[in-house]
Write a protein that holds these residues in place. Structure first.
Motif, PDB file in Angstrom:
ATOM      1  N   GLN A   1      61.003  33.347  55.967  1.00  0.00           N
ATOM      2  CA  GLN A   1      61.895  33.580  57.107  1.00  0.00           C
ATOM      3  C   GLN A   1      63.018  32.556  57.185  1.00  0.00           C
ATOM      4  O   GLN A   1      63.814  32.585  58.114  1.00  0.00           O
ATOM      5  CB  GLN A   1      61.085  33.534  58.408  1.00  0.00           C
ATOM      6  N   GLY A   2      63.065  31.653  56.209  1.00  0.00           N
ATOM      7  CA  GLY A   2      64.086  30.611  56.244  1.00  0.00           C
ATOM      8  C   GLY A   2      63.708  29.438  57.110  1.00  0.00           C
ATOM      9  O   GLY A   2      64.541  28.574  57.412  1.00  0.00           O
ATOM     10  N   GLY A   3      62.443  29.394  57.529  1.00  0.00           N
ATOM     11  CA  GLY A   3      61.986  28.281  58.342  1.00  0.00           C
ATOM     12  C   GLY A   3      61.809  27.013  57.523  1.00  0.00           C
ATOM     13  O   GLY A   3      61.625  27.051  56.307  1.00  0.00           O
ATOM     14  N   VAL A   4      61.872  25.896  58.200  1.00  0.00           N
ATOM     15  CA  VAL A   4      61.719  24.583  57.565  1.00  0.00           C
ATOM     16  C   VAL A   4      60.397  23.987  58.024  1.00  0.00           C
ATOM     17  O   VAL A   4      60.198  23.720  59.216  1.00  0.00           O
ATOM     18  CB  VAL A   4      62.878  23.638  57.937  1.00  0.00           C
ATOM     19  N   ILE A   5      59.482  23.791  57.084  1.00  0.00           N
ATOM     20  CA  ILE A   5      58.162  23.242  57.411  1.00  0.00           C
ATOM     21  C   ILE A   5      58.233  21.730  57.572  1.00  0.00           C
ATOM     22  O   ILE A   5      58.781  21.024  56.730  1.00  0.00           O
ATOM     23  CB  ILE A   5      57.139  23.604  56.320  1.00  0.00           C
ATOM     24  N   VAL A   6      57.675  21.244  58.674  1.00  0.00           N
ATOM     25  CA  VAL A   6      57.545  19.804  58.914  1.00  0.00           C
ATOM     26  C   VAL A   6      56.055  19.526  59.082  1.00  0.00           C
ATOM     27  O   VAL A   6      55.440  19.966  60.060  1.00  0.00           O
ATOM     28  CB  VAL A   6      58.314  19.370  60.170  1.00  0.00           C
ATOM     29  N   GLU A   7      55.463  18.833  58.116  1.00  0.00           N
ATOM     30  CA  GLU A   7      54.029  18.596  58.163  1.00  0.00           C
ATOM     31  C   GLU A   7      53.683  17.475  59.147  1.00  0.00           C
ATOM     32  O   GLU A   7      54.338  16.437  59.184  1.00  0.00           O
ATOM     33  CB  GLU A   7      53.494  18.234  56.777  1.00  0.00           C
ATOM     34  N   VAL A   8      52.666  17.731  59.941  1.00  0.00           N
ATOM     35  CA  VAL A   8      52.118  16.723  60.848  1.00  0.00           C
ATOM     36  C   VAL A   8      50.721  16.401  60.333  1.00  0.00           C
ATOM     37  O   VAL A   8      49.787  17.188  60.500  1.00  0.00           O
ATOM     38  CB  VAL A   8      52.049  17.237  62.302  1.00  0.00           C
ATOM     39  N   GLU A   9      50.592  15.267  59.685  1.00  0.00           N
ATOM     40  CA  GLU A   9      49.337  14.959  59.000  1.00  0.00           C
ATOM     41  C   GLU A   9      48.253  14.489  59.961  1.00  0.00           C
ATOM     42  O   GLU A   9      48.511  13.784  60.934  1.00  0.00           O
ATOM     43  CB  GLU A   9      49.565  13.886  57.937  1.00  0.00           C
ATOM     44  N   THR A  10      47.034  14.915  59.665  1.00  0.00           N
ATOM     45  CA  THR A  10      45.856  14.380  60.334  1.00  0.00           C
ATOM     46  C   THR A  10      45.114  13.502  59.328  1.00  0.00           C
ATOM     47  O   THR A  10      45.418  13.516  58.140  1.00  0.00           O
ATOM     48  CB  THR A  10      44.937  15.506  60.829  1.00  0.00           C
ATOM     49  N   SER A  11      44.125  12.764  59.805  1.00  0.00           N
ATOM     50  CA  SER A  11      43.450  11.819  58.905  1.00  0.00           C
ATOM     51  C   SER A  11      41.944  11.855  59.112  1.00  0.00           C
ATOM     52  O   SER A  11      41.446  12.208  60.186  1.00  0.00           O
ATOM     53  CB  SER A  11      43.957  10.395  59.150  1.00  0.00           C
ATOM     54  N   ALA A  12      41.237  11.452  58.070  1.00  0.00           N
ATOM     55  CA  ALA A  12      39.780  11.368  58.149  1.00  0.00           C
ATOM     56  C   ALA A  12      39.353  10.373  59.215  1.00  0.00           C
ATOM     57  O   ALA A  12      38.336  10.565  59.893  1.00  0.00           O
ATOM     58  CB  ALA A  12      39.212  10.973  56.790  1.00  0.00           C
ATOM     59  N   GLU A  13      40.151   9.319  59.381  1.00  0.00           N
ATOM     60  CA  GLU A  13      39.828   8.299  60.379  1.00  0.00           C
ATOM     61  C   GLU A  13      39.840   8.868  61.796  1.00  0.00           C
ATOM     62  O   GLU A  13      39.154   8.366  62.689  1.00  0.00           O
ATOM     63  CB  GLU A  13      40.811   7.133  60.275  1.00  0.00           C
ATOM     64  N   GLU A  14      40.635   9.928  62.007  1.00  0.00           N
ATOM     65  CA  GLU A  14      40.713  10.598  63.313  1.00  0.00           C
ATOM     66  C   GLU A  14      39.921  11.903  63.316  1.00  0.00           C
ATOM     67  O   GLU A  14      40.151  12.775  64.150  1.00  0.00           O
ATOM     68  CB  GLU A  14      42.180  10.893  63.662  1.00  0.00           C
ATOM     69  N   GLN A  15      38.981  12.046  62.377  1.00  0.00           N
ATOM     70  CA  GLN A  15      38.186  13.270  62.227  1.00  0.00           C
ATOM     71  C   GLN A  15      39.073  14.497  62.009  1.00  0.00           C
ATOM     72  O   GLN A  15      38.730  15.606  62.385  1.00  0.00           O
ATOM     73  CB  GLN A  15      37.260  13.505  63.417  1.00  0.00           C
ATOM     74  N   PHE A  16      40.251  14.275  61.414  1.00  0.00           N
ATOM     75  CA  PHE A  16      41.210  15.331  61.100  1.00  0.00           C
ATOM     76  C   PHE A  16      41.669  16.099  62.344  1.00  0.00           C
ATOM     77  O   PHE A  16      42.057  17.272  62.257  1.00  0.00           O
ATOM     78  CB  PHE A  16      40.648  16.295  60.053  1.00  0.00           C
ATOM     79  N   LYS A  17      41.664  15.437  63.487  1.00  0.00           N
ATOM     80  CA  LYS A  17      42.182  16.058  64.704  1.00  0.00           C
ATOM     81  C   LYS A  17      43.688  15.804  64.815  1.00  0.00           C
ATOM     82  O   LYS A  17      44.202  14.789  64.342  1.00  0.00           O
ATOM     83  CB  LYS A  17      41.482  15.482  65.937  1.00  0.00           C
ATOM     84  N   LEU A  18      44.384  16.728  65.456  1.00  0.00           N
ATOM     85  CA  LEU A  18      45.800  16.551  65.728  1.00  0.00           C
ATOM     86  C   LEU A  18      45.948  15.606  66.914  1.00  0.00           C
ATOM     87  O   LEU A  18      45.334  15.825  67.973  1.00  0.00           O
ATOM     88  CB  LEU A  18      46.443  17.895  66.048  1.00  0.00           C
ATOM     89  N   THR A  19      46.762  14.573  66.743  1.00  0.00           N
ATOM     90  CA  THR A  19      46.986  13.628  67.838  1.00  0.00           C
ATOM     91  C   THR A  19      48.403  13.769  68.370  1.00  0.00           C
ATOM     92  O   THR A  19      49.326  14.150  67.646  1.00  0.00           O
ATOM     93  CB  THR A  19      46.768  12.178  67.382  1.00  0.00           C
TER      94      THR A  19
END
Length: 400
Positions: A139-157
């Motif tokens: 669709q021409g969208g631009v992906i911006v990754e928001v990384e999660t981490s093992a230290e945060e149990q892979f939760k989005l903060t």
């Protein structure tokens, strides 16, 4: 095939030609040996319950082989709305806020095609299922990754999300319980995310295909929080918890204006979800909840034993509270995720998926599905342990 100087590839639109092949499919295609144990497939090893299959056989006998309404059988939409209300405290009006789709994959495609214009930024919580980024790119969208981490149990903060929001941010894609990490978000985890979504006027696409597979408590949907129903598109389906992967029935729920827009695309492309799949879904919701719960209990038992086994052979792994994937770390081996997965397949006959295919945050991990039988899981652990022993001398040398 080439004709003179003409190349067929020249006719392919650049935005299609440039899409990378599925990283998961790459490992499937390498599974050549009949002795290979595959932990790569995100599919239950259960057969769709007999009474569901029998309901479809009856429907065939009755000649129910025609198109359904574009949005899906009203009976099914009513059942979906009731199921979401009783199970997850979500309230959607069946007539205008529920659309039955060809699996949850079509639901993701419809949502992104409805929302995204060229140049819009899509905030993508990673590691994540591999399909979101390519579909958004179409669709021409631009992906911006928001990384999660093992230290945060892979939760989005909220901190990680806030740092990636720009004036061009339009959509946030979340997938909890998560594929590949098994992470789960609680109501308390969601509250600051909801505040950010409202403050920055974001629409959230929430892929909740693993909603039933939250082992340590009821799944909390972001759409259930105050003020988030109209701002959240909820995607679900029957493939995972109901053992119906091949029936191709999913659904998308949300604001009626957004659903009406998705319906316009759906009616010109898919027309409707398969009628027998819809009949099977109705039967599953009306009479299949006990079988669903039984399968989920089995997955939880496998998870407990498999995570224990991974740790015992030297692969650190957080306990995933949802989905049916383990995401152990292989960083200590000194290999990349892809190197490890390829060698594990070729040298040990165990197929797992390199964590790197799920986004930058997945490097240093591999995804193992524990949706296969316990016998296969035990055998896979034995092979993985032997493989790790072959790596031990090199790993020890690097540690010096």
């Amino acid at each position: 095939m080439e004709t003179g100087s003409m190349r067929m590839s020249d006719f392919i639109a650049p935005h299609v030609r440039n899409i990378a092949a599925s990283g998961i499919r790459k490992f499937f295609e390498l599974e050549a040996g009949s002795d290979t144990i595959s932990l790569g497939v995100g599919e239950p090893d259960f057969v769709t319950p007999a009474h569901v299959r029998e309901a479809c056989i009856r429907a065939l006998g009755e000649g129910k082989t025609m198109y359904t309404p574009n949005a899906g059988l009203m009976e099914l939409r009513e059942e979906i709305a009731g199921y979401l209300h009783s199970g997850f405290n979500l309230q959607f009006e069946p007539q205008s806020e529920v659309l039955v789709t060809v699996g949850s994959s079509e639901a993701v495609d419809l949502a992104l095609r409805t929302l995204i214009s060229a140049g819009d930024e899509i905030l993508l919580c990673t590691p994540s299922y591999i399909a979101y980024s390519p579909v958004a790119s179409l669709q021409g969208g631009v992906i911006v990754e928001v990384e999660t981490s093992a230290e945060e149990q892979f939760k989005l903060t909220a901190q990680a999300l806030q740092g990636k929001i720009t004036p061009r941010s339009k959509v946030l894609i979340v997938n909890f319980p998560n594929n590949p990490t098994g992470a789960v978000m609680t109501r308390e985890d969601w509250l600051p995310i909801a505040r950010l979504a409202a403050a920055h006027n974001l629409i959230v696409i929430s892929d909740e295909i693993y909603a039933e597979l939250a082992y340590d408590g009821r799944h909390c949907s972001l759409a259930s929080l105050p003020g988030m129903k109209d701002r959240t598109i909820v995607i679900g389906g029957f493939s995972k918890a109901f053992a119906m992967t091949g029936w191709r029935v999913g659904y998308v729920c949300g604001n009626r204006e957004l659903i009406a827009a998705m319906l316009k695309i759906h009616q010109y492309t898919a027309m409707c979800a398969p009628v027998l799949g819809q009949i099977a879904a109705i039967e599953s919701l009306r009479s299949g909840l006990e079988e669903k719960d039984r399968m989920i209990r089995s997955f939880k038992e496998r998870r407990d034993l498999f995570i224990q086994g991974l740790r015992a052979i030297g692969l650190p792994c957080h306990e995933p509270p949802g989905a049916f994937y383990a995401f152990p770390s292989i960083r200590h081996t000194g290999l990349t995720s892809e190197q490890f997965a390829l060698r594990l397949l070729k040298e040990a006959g165990v197929a797992a998926v390199a964590g790197s295919v799920f986004g930058a945050g997945g490097e240093g991990f591999i995804r193992c599905s524990y949706s296969v039988s316990q016998l296969k899981l035990d055998a896979a652990l034995e092979r993985m342990e032997r493989f790790l022993r072959t790596l031990a001398p090199a790993a020890a040398e690097r540690a010096v």
